[in-house]
Motif scaffolding. Structure first.
Motif, PDB file in Angstrom:
ATOM      1  N   ARG A   6       0.838  -1.203   0.000  1.00  0.00           N
ATOM      2  CA  ARG A   6       0.000   0.000   0.000  1.00  0.00           C
ATOM      3  C   ARG A   6       0.874   1.255   0.000  1.00  0.00           C
ATOM      4  O   ARG A   6       0.535   2.261  -0.610  1.00  0.00           O
ATOM      5  CB  ARG A   6      -0.922  -0.032   1.219  1.00  0.00           C
ATOM      6  N   GLN A   7       2.019   1.178   0.662  1.00  0.00           N
ATOM      7  CA  GLN A   7       2.933   2.317   0.713  1.00  0.00           C
ATOM      8  C   GLN A   7       3.402   2.706  -0.693  1.00  0.00           C
ATOM      9  O   GLN A   7       3.570   3.885  -0.994  1.00  0.00           O
ATOM     10  CB  GLN A   7       4.121   2.000   1.602  1.00  0.00           C
ATOM     11  N   HIS A  10       0.753   4.737  -2.246  1.00  0.00           N
ATOM     12  CA  HIS A  10       0.768   6.063  -1.632  1.00  0.00           C
ATOM     13  C   HIS A  10       1.904   6.905  -2.220  1.00  0.00           C
ATOM     14  O   HIS A  10       1.703   8.077  -2.554  1.00  0.00           O
ATOM     15  CB  HIS A  10       0.910   5.946  -0.116  1.00  0.00           C
ATOM     16  N   CYS A  11       3.073   6.323  -2.361  1.00  0.00           N
ATOM     17  CA  CYS A  11       4.223   7.041  -2.924  1.00  0.00           C
ATOM     18  C   CYS A  11       3.957   7.454  -4.364  1.00  0.00           C
ATOM     19  O   CYS A  11       4.294   8.575  -4.773  1.00  0.00           O
ATOM     20  CB  CYS A  11       5.488   6.189  -2.851  1.00  0.00           C
ATOM     21  N   SER A  13       0.996   7.978  -5.746  1.00  0.00           N
ATOM     22  CA  SER A  13      -0.021   9.018  -5.699  1.00  0.00           C
ATOM     23  C   SER A  13       0.601  10.351  -5.288  1.00  0.00           C
ATOM     24  O   SER A  13       0.282  11.409  -5.850  1.00  0.00           O
ATOM     25  CB  SER A  13      -1.127   8.613  -4.724  1.00  0.00           C
ATOM     26  N   ARG A  14       1.489  10.299  -4.343  1.00  0.00           N
ATOM     27  CA  ARG A  14       2.187  11.514  -3.886  1.00  0.00           C
ATOM     28  C   ARG A  14       3.047  12.101  -5.010  1.00  0.00           C
ATOM     29  O   ARG A  14       3.083  13.311  -5.208  1.00  0.00           O
ATOM     30  CB  ARG A  14       3.031  11.168  -2.671  1.00  0.00           C
ATOM     31  N   THR A  17       0.890  13.921  -7.352  1.00  0.00           N
ATOM     32  CA  THR A  17       0.482  15.195  -6.771  1.00  0.00           C
ATOM     33  C   THR A  17       1.586  16.234  -6.932  1.00  0.00           C
ATOM     34  O   THR A  17       1.331  17.379  -7.311  1.00  0.00           O
ATOM     35  CB  THR A  17       0.115  15.016  -5.284  1.00  0.00           C
ATOM     36  N   THR A  53      -2.955   0.709  -9.134  1.00  0.00           N
ATOM     37  CA  THR A  53      -3.238   2.071  -9.581  1.00  0.00           C
ATOM     38  C   THR A  53      -4.693   2.252  -9.994  1.00  0.00           C
ATOM     39  O   THR A  53      -5.088   3.363 -10.338  1.00  0.00           O
ATOM     40  CB  THR A  53      -2.329   2.436 -10.771  1.00  0.00           C
ATOM     41  N   ILE A  56      -6.613   5.208  -8.380  1.00  0.00           N
ATOM     42  CA  ILE A  56      -6.027   6.550  -8.441  1.00  0.00           C
ATOM     43  C   ILE A  56      -6.531   7.258  -9.684  1.00  0.00           C
ATOM     44  O   ILE A  56      -6.526   6.701 -10.773  1.00  0.00           O
ATOM     45  CB  ILE A  56      -4.485   6.469  -8.488  1.00  0.00           C
ATOM     46  N   SER A  60      -7.206  13.018  -8.082  1.00  0.00           N
ATOM     47  CA  SER A  60      -7.162  12.622  -6.678  1.00  0.00           C
ATOM     48  C   SER A  60      -6.124  13.443  -5.952  1.00  0.00           C
ATOM     49  O   SER A  60      -5.083  13.768  -6.482  1.00  0.00           O
ATOM     50  CB  SER A  60      -6.800  11.142  -6.531  1.00  0.00           C
ATOM     51  N   SER A  62      -3.659  13.519  -2.530  1.00  0.00           N
ATOM     52  CA  SER A  62      -3.017  12.635  -1.565  1.00  0.00           C
ATOM     53  C   SER A  62      -3.274  13.169  -0.168  1.00  0.00           C
ATOM     54  O   SER A  62      -3.205  14.353   0.088  1.00  0.00           O
ATOM     55  CB  SER A  62      -1.530  12.582  -1.885  1.00  0.00           C
ATOM     56  N   SER A  63      -3.600  12.273   0.799  1.00  0.00           N
ATOM     57  CA  SER A  63      -3.830  12.728   2.176  1.00  0.00           C
ATOM     58  C   SER A  63      -2.675  12.360   3.060  1.00  0.00           C
ATOM     59  O   SER A  63      -2.042  11.404   2.902  1.00  0.00           O
ATOM     60  CB  SER A  63      -5.057  12.086   2.781  1.00  0.00           C
TER      61      SER A  63
END
Length: 63
Positions: A6-7, A10-11, A13-14, A17, A53, A56, A60, A62-63
């Protein structure tokens, strides 16, 4: 089979962003489509169970 955490999603998606802050939204969308194609190919080849993905979108945040 390739492990995808999951990380990693997240990376990615970041990164999208951060890219959006410096590039056109169309560039971000292109990068996302390229990554989706690659991840779906990995699923088709049996290297991944699901394409991480898929959830995403280019808009979107990122939080």
């Amino acid at each position: 089979m390739i492990g995808f955490h999951r990380q990693s999603v997240h990376c990615f998606s970041r990164w999208l962003t951060e890219l959006a802050e410096a590039a056109e939204l169309s560039t971000v969308g292109t990068r996302l489509r390229e990554m989706r194609r690659f991840r779906r190919w990995l699923v088709a080849e049996g290297e991944l169970e699901v394409a991480p993905t898929d959830g995403i979108t280019a808009t979107s945040s990122s939080s």
